[in-house]
Design a protein around this motif. Structure first.
Motif, short mmCIF file in Angstrom:
data_model
loop_
_atom_site.label_atom_id
_atom_site.label_comp_id
_atom_site.label_asym_id
_atom_site.label_seq_id
_atom_site.Cartn_x
_atom_site.Cartn_y
_atom_site.Cartn_z
N UNK A 24 19.12 16.16 30.59
CA UNK A 24 19.96 14.96 30.67
C UNK A 24 19.92 14.22 29.33
N UNK A 25 18.72 14.14 28.77
CA UNK A 25 18.54 13.60 27.41
C UNK A 25 17.52 14.48 26.70
N UNK A 26 17.57 14.47 25.39
CA UNK A 26 16.57 15.22 24.61
C UNK A 26 15.40 14.30 24.28
N UNK A 27 14.28 14.91 23.91
CA UNK A 27 13.09 14.13 23.55
C UNK A 27 13.38 13.19 22.39
N UNK A 28 14.25 13.61 21.47
CA UNK A 28 14.58 12.79 20.30
C UNK A 28 15.34 11.52 20.66
N UNK A 29 15.91 11.47 21.88
CA UNK A 29 16.68 10.31 22.31
C UNK A 29 15.85 9.31 23.11
N UNK A 30 14.55 9.58 23.23
CA UNK A 30 13.66 8.76 24.06
C UNK A 30 12.53 8.20 23.22
N UNK A 31 12.20 6.93 23.46
CA UNK A 31 11.08 6.27 22.78
C UNK A 31 10.24 5.55 23.81
N UNK A 32 8.93 5.48 23.58
CA UNK A 32 8.04 4.80 24.52
C UNK A 32 6.97 4.02 23.77
N UNK A 33 6.53 2.93 24.39
CA UNK A 33 5.40 2.16 23.88
C UNK A 33 4.36 2.01 24.98
N UNK A 34 3.12 1.81 24.57
CA UNK A 34 2.05 1.59 25.55
C UNK A 34 0.85 1.02 24.80
N UNK A 35 0.07 0.20 25.50
CA UNK A 35 -1.11 -0.40 24.87
C UNK A 35 -2.26 0.60 24.74
N UNK A 36 -2.18 1.70 25.52
CA UNK A 36 -3.22 2.73 25.48
C UNK A 36 -2.81 3.78 24.44
N UNK A 37 -3.30 3.61 23.23
CA UNK A 37 -2.86 4.43 22.10
C UNK A 37 -3.12 5.92 22.30
N UNK A 38 -4.28 6.26 22.84
CA UNK A 38 -4.62 7.68 23.02
C UNK A 38 -3.68 8.35 24.02
N UNK A 39 -3.40 7.65 25.12
CA UNK A 39 -2.48 8.20 26.12
C UNK A 39 -1.08 8.35 25.57
N UNK A 40 -0.65 7.40 24.75
CA UNK A 40 0.68 7.45 24.15
C UNK A 40 0.78 8.63 23.18
N UNK A 41 -0.28 8.84 22.41
CA UNK A 41 -0.30 9.97 21.48
C UNK A 41 -0.25 11.29 22.23
N UNK A 42 -0.95 11.37 23.36
CA UNK A 42 -0.93 12.59 24.17
C UNK A 42 0.47 12.86 24.72
N UNK A 43 1.17 11.80 25.11
CA UNK A 43 2.54 11.94 25.61
C UNK A 43 3.45 12.47 24.51
N UNK A 44 3.27 11.94 23.32
CA UNK A 44 4.05 12.42 22.17
C UNK A 44 3.79 13.90 21.92
N UNK A 45 2.54 14.30 22.05
CA UNK A 45 2.16 15.70 21.81
C UNK A 45 2.73 16.61 22.90
N UNK A 46 2.69 16.14 24.15
CA UNK A 46 3.14 16.95 25.28
C UNK A 46 4.66 17.03 25.39
N UNK A 47 5.34 15.89 25.16
CA UNK A 47 6.78 15.83 25.44
C UNK A 47 7.64 15.72 24.20
N UNK A 48 7.04 15.36 23.07
CA UNK A 48 7.79 15.30 21.82
C UNK A 48 8.68 14.09 21.64
N UNK A 49 8.47 13.05 22.46
CA UNK A 49 9.28 11.84 22.35
C UNK A 49 8.80 10.97 21.19
N UNK A 50 9.61 9.99 20.81
CA UNK A 50 9.21 9.00 19.81
C UNK A 50 8.27 7.99 20.45
N UNK A 51 7.30 7.52 19.71
CA UNK A 51 6.35 6.54 20.24
C UNK A 51 6.17 5.39 19.25
N UNK A 52 5.73 4.26 19.78
CA UNK A 52 5.45 3.08 18.97
C UNK A 52 4.47 2.19 19.73
N UNK A 53 3.73 1.38 18.99
CA UNK A 53 2.84 0.40 19.61
C UNK A 53 3.55 -0.92 19.85
#
Length: 264
Positions: A24-53
């Motif tokens: 429906x959307x590609x990973x490149x079209x999705x961005x996420x933020x979270x206060x838990x930096x390690x979990x956010x980094x793991x999501x980036x590694x697993x799904x390839x989405x953009x991340x930010x704090x």
């Protein structure tokens, strides 16, 4: 970005994973933020989405912003992002007890809001999400949101007055079903079945029974009657379930669930 998530816990990851795998959307079209930096980094590694704090970065750069945070954090996060939300941005919420009116008041101005209630079977692409909107969201925009939500299961539009019932009948109910499966498996173990097989038989029976309801269109009572032979083993088990108050227990549990949502 087309889609942003503020908060990237298990539910958000399930939603994102389904949306990407359904193309429906590609990973490149999705961005996420979270206060838990390690979990956010793991999501980036697993799904390839953009991340930010930075929550504001998500809010400023996404056409649709999903607030995938617990209800107690809504006030602070909305205060943080409200000034950067554009008029065309659609806010999607997934928390219980957060009415459209209450959310509008928190933003302090006219904002497009879609209230949803997904459930954890989204993790395996079999979720169902209740959906309602405020007056600022067009039917075309609502259809767009429902299409995104269909990436991890089904999306059903309901009146807002039904949302607490949606939370009880689907949002929270996987917990009840897991308890039922566990209890059936325990009983099978008591009768000598190895636990791994007991879980497999119990879970498949629940899955298959649910599929029969969905695909045959028959009333659950009719399907139940089809299993109950006169004087047989199943009707004896049903008698005991009725004697022990299965239906009443489920109804009372869901009633308590709705009452709790009303206090959040």
């Amino acid at each position: 970005m087309k889609l942003g998530f503020i908060g990237c816990g298990n539910m958000a990851k399930a939603m994102i994973g389904g949306i990407i795998s359904s193309k429906i959307l590609s990973a490149e079209e999705i961005i996420a933020s979270d206060s838990y930096a390690e979990g956010l980094a793991n999501t980036n590694k697993e799904l390839g989405i953009n991340i930010t704090a930075d929550n504001k970065e998500v809010a400023m750069n996404s056409h649709v912003v999903v607030l995938s945070i617990k209800p107690q954090y809504y006030d602070n996060v909305i205060k943080e992002i409200s000034s950067v939300i554009k008029d065309e941005t659609i806010i999607v919420t997934i928390a219980p007890g957060q009415s459209l009116e209450k959310l509008q008041g928190q933003f302090g101005r006219a904002v497009k809001i879609v209230r949803t209630m997904p459930n954890t079977p989204a993790l395996v692409g079999e979720g169902i999400t209740g959906v309602c909107k405020n007056a600022l969201v067009s039917e075309e925009e609502l259809n767009y949101i429902c299409n995104i939500l269909s990436g991890f299961g089904k999306a059903e539009v309901v009146e807002e007055r039904m949302m607490d019932a949606v939370m009880a009948v689907s949002g929270s109910s996987p917990a009840y079903v897991f308890m039922f499966i566990e209890a059936m498996a325990d009983a099978a173990v008591m009768q000598g079945m190895p636990r791994d097989k007991a879980y497999k038989f119990a879970a498949q029976a629940v899955y298959g029974s649910a599929k029969m309801v969905m695909e045959t269109g028959k009333h659950p009572g009719e399907l139940k009657d089809m299993v109950c032979s006169p004087g047989g083993t199943t009707i004896e088990a049903v008698r005991v379930l009725e004697e022990k108050g299965l239906r009443s227990s489920v109804i009372e549990a869901m009633k308590a669930c709705v009452e709790k949502a009303g206090k959040m």
